[in-house]
Design an enzyme around this catalytic site. Structure first.
Site, PDB file in Angstrom:
ATOM      1  N   ARG A  65       0.949  -1.241  -0.021  1.00 30.86           N
ATOM      2  CA  ARG A  65       0.065   0.024   0.035  1.00 30.86           C
ATOM      3  C   ARG A  65       0.916   1.114   0.006  1.00 30.86           C
ATOM      4  NH1 ARG A  65      -5.089  -1.793   1.326  1.00 30.86           N
ATOM      5  NH2 ARG A  65      -5.802   0.112   0.223  1.00 30.86           N
ATOM      6  N   TYR A  81     -15.330 -11.073   0.197  1.00 30.56           N
ATOM      7  CA  TYR A  81     -15.874  -9.615  -0.149  1.00 30.56           C
ATOM      8  C   TYR A  81     -17.478 -10.212  -0.932  1.00 30.56           C
ATOM      9  CZ  TYR A  81     -12.234  -6.757   1.517  1.00 30.56           C
ATOM     10  OH  TYR A  81     -11.378  -6.050   2.440  1.00 30.56           O
ATOM     11  N   ARG A 110      -5.799  12.318  -7.125  1.00 34.35           N
ATOM     12  CA  ARG A 110      -7.239  11.509  -7.002  1.00 34.35           C
ATOM     13  C   ARG A 110      -8.337  12.477  -6.682  1.00 34.35           C
ATOM     14  NH1 ARG A 110      -8.434   6.906  -4.481  1.00 34.35           N
ATOM     15  NH2 ARG A 110     -10.548   8.034  -4.966  1.00 34.35           N
ATOM     16  N   ASP A 140      -6.717  -2.265  -7.533  1.00 35.50           N
ATOM     17  CA  ASP A 140      -7.435  -2.932  -6.278  1.00 35.50           C
ATOM     18  C   ASP A 140      -7.737  -4.482  -6.492  1.00 35.50           C
ATOM     19  OD1 ASP A 140      -8.592  -2.059  -3.376  1.00 35.50           O
ATOM     20  OD2 ASP A 140      -9.894  -3.415  -4.392  1.00 35.50           O
ATOM     21  N   ARG A 181      -2.881   6.512  -0.179  1.00 43.62           N
ATOM     22  CA  ARG A 181      -2.947   6.467   1.232  1.00 43.62           C
ATOM     23  C   ARG A 181      -2.306   7.757   1.679  1.00 43.62           C
ATOM     24  NH1 ARG A 181      -3.856   0.995   4.388  1.00 43.62           N
ATOM     25  NH2 ARG A 181      -5.846   0.838   3.407  1.00 43.62           N
TER      26      ARG A 181
END
Ligand code: CP3
Length: 357
Positions: free
Chosen positions: A40, A164, A53, A89, A44
């Site tokens: 990551r 998920y 973003r 992702d 972040r």
């Protein structure tokens, strides 16, 4: 390496990256210093990430090759890490085959209609390279820009993706997932098998476009007992590793809370096993066996402590890694969102200088 034939696809792995310190460590070859990258690391904590973003939803940003390239390069420029990880992702391939899902900021992936029945499986069609043409394009752009810095491609492992999909979102106890695993073992096996095919196809796209290594994230698999992992999950993860074995790129296998699963995770076909911060690397090496390289394992929360404490904890990691066949320094899980980026930059430099031959 398995005896698989090298696939005939157009693999473009940058020759510039072939002799990199990161790839050498993955292969257990001698290195001039311990390589380091952070799970990551893209996104972040970086202000330059938040800026590019702005106003663009997460999944949309994954489909814009120029933006993906910029975000992937940001931590390489800033921290001088030894590898880049492709910005995407784990749910991107599922979105690409048409599942109605989204990534909610501060929450994670949310699936509109969970997968719970055999009829639901029909929605999990095979992934074709054309479904993710933007990945091929972005990886191509990236390998050009990265030069000698290797690019790590990645995917979510079948169990973590299944969690998920079956829960419909993030879950602490994975109760619906486990209900299917224990209660409907055939449906479960078929679900994982389909996810293995999708995952393998997604990794193949990245490797053929030029990724130098791949990491399979089985973030939530630590929720399982070893016997259940072996019976109900390992065959699907092994299928993924087998499917990409012929490319000869290092395959990294990572999960959290996997102290009791490390041996099986190596057995599933990994070349490098990622270890969280709960098991010291020398003990992890005994559990993994097979002379495999390890990746890890500084507690990401340590980065919130003063510099001297970070350095002392990093030194402990390096000390326990001294006799490993290969070591890639990393955190034991992803960079936490409010981490000070300068603490990461200093850590990269510290690992490099401490281990210089
Ligand atoms: O390593 C990198 O920096 C590359 C990018 C990357 C992302 N997700 C970008 C992202 C990687 C490697 C992942 C993997 C991923 N995604 C995993 C496995 C790694 C791990 O941490 O265990 C998992 C479990 C996911 C699922 C997921 N997606 C979660 C749990 C979240 C966080 C939700 C939140 O906001 O706290 C996401 C969203 C996500 N993936 C973001 C980013 C940069 C945040 C996006 C946003 O908030 O707009």
């Amino acid at each position: 390496m398995s005896g698989n034939e090298r696939p005939t696809g157009q693999q473009q792995t940058s020759t510039a990256a072939a002799g990199s310190v990161f790839l050498k460590a993955c292969r257990g070859e001698p290195v001039p210093h311990t390589p380091v990258w952070f799970m990551r690391q893209a996104g972040r904590s970086l202000p330059e990430y938040l800026k590019v973003r702005e106003g663009i939803p997460m999944l949309e940003s994954c489909m814009r090759p120029e933006l993906v390239t910029e975000i992937t390069l940001q931590p390489v420029r800033r921290h001088k890490v030894d590898a880049a990880i492709y910005f995407s992702d784990i749910v991107v391939p599922l979105k690409a085959i048409g599942l109605d899902l989204d990534i909610k900021p501060g929450v994670g992936p949310v699936v509109a209609e969970p997968i719970r029945t055999r009829a639901d499986l029909q929605r999990l069609r095979a992934l074709e390279p054309d479904d993710v043409a933007y990945v091929t394009e972005a990886v191509g752009m990236l390998t050009g820009e990265l030069g000698s810095v290797p690019l790590i491609g990645f995917a979510g492992a079948p169990f973590t993706l299944a969690s998920y999909l079956v829960e419909g979102g993030p879950s602490r106890n994975h109760e619906h997932t486990k209900a299917m695993m224990y209660g409907e073992p055939r449906l479960w096996a078929d679900l994982l098998d389909r996810l293995a095919d999708i995952t393998a196809a997604f990794l193949r796209v990245q490797i053929e476009a030029g990724a130098s290594a791949v990491q399979l994230f089985d973030s939530w698999v630590g929720a399982l007992a070893p016997a259940d992992y072996r019976r109900s999950v390992m065959p699907a993860s092994a299928k993924v590793f087998d499917a990409v074995a012929g490319y000869g790129v290092p395959r990294i296998h990572f999960g959290v809370g996997t102290g009791e699963l490390l041996g099986l995770m190596g057995e599933a076909g990994a070349d490098v096993v990622g270890v969280d911060w709960r098991v010291p690397l020398d003990e992890a090496a005994r559990r993994v066996g097979g002379g495999r390289a390890l990746q890890g394992n500084l507690d990401p929360a340590v980065l919130f402590a003063p510099r001297s404490a970070v350095e002392s904890a990093a030194r402990d990691v390096l000390d326990t890694a001294r006799d490993l066949p290969g070591h890639v320094f990393n955190l034991g899980h992803g960079v936490l969102p409010s981490t000070d980026p300068d603490a990461l930059t200093r850590l990269v430099d510290f690992v490099h200088t401490q281990t210089q031959a």
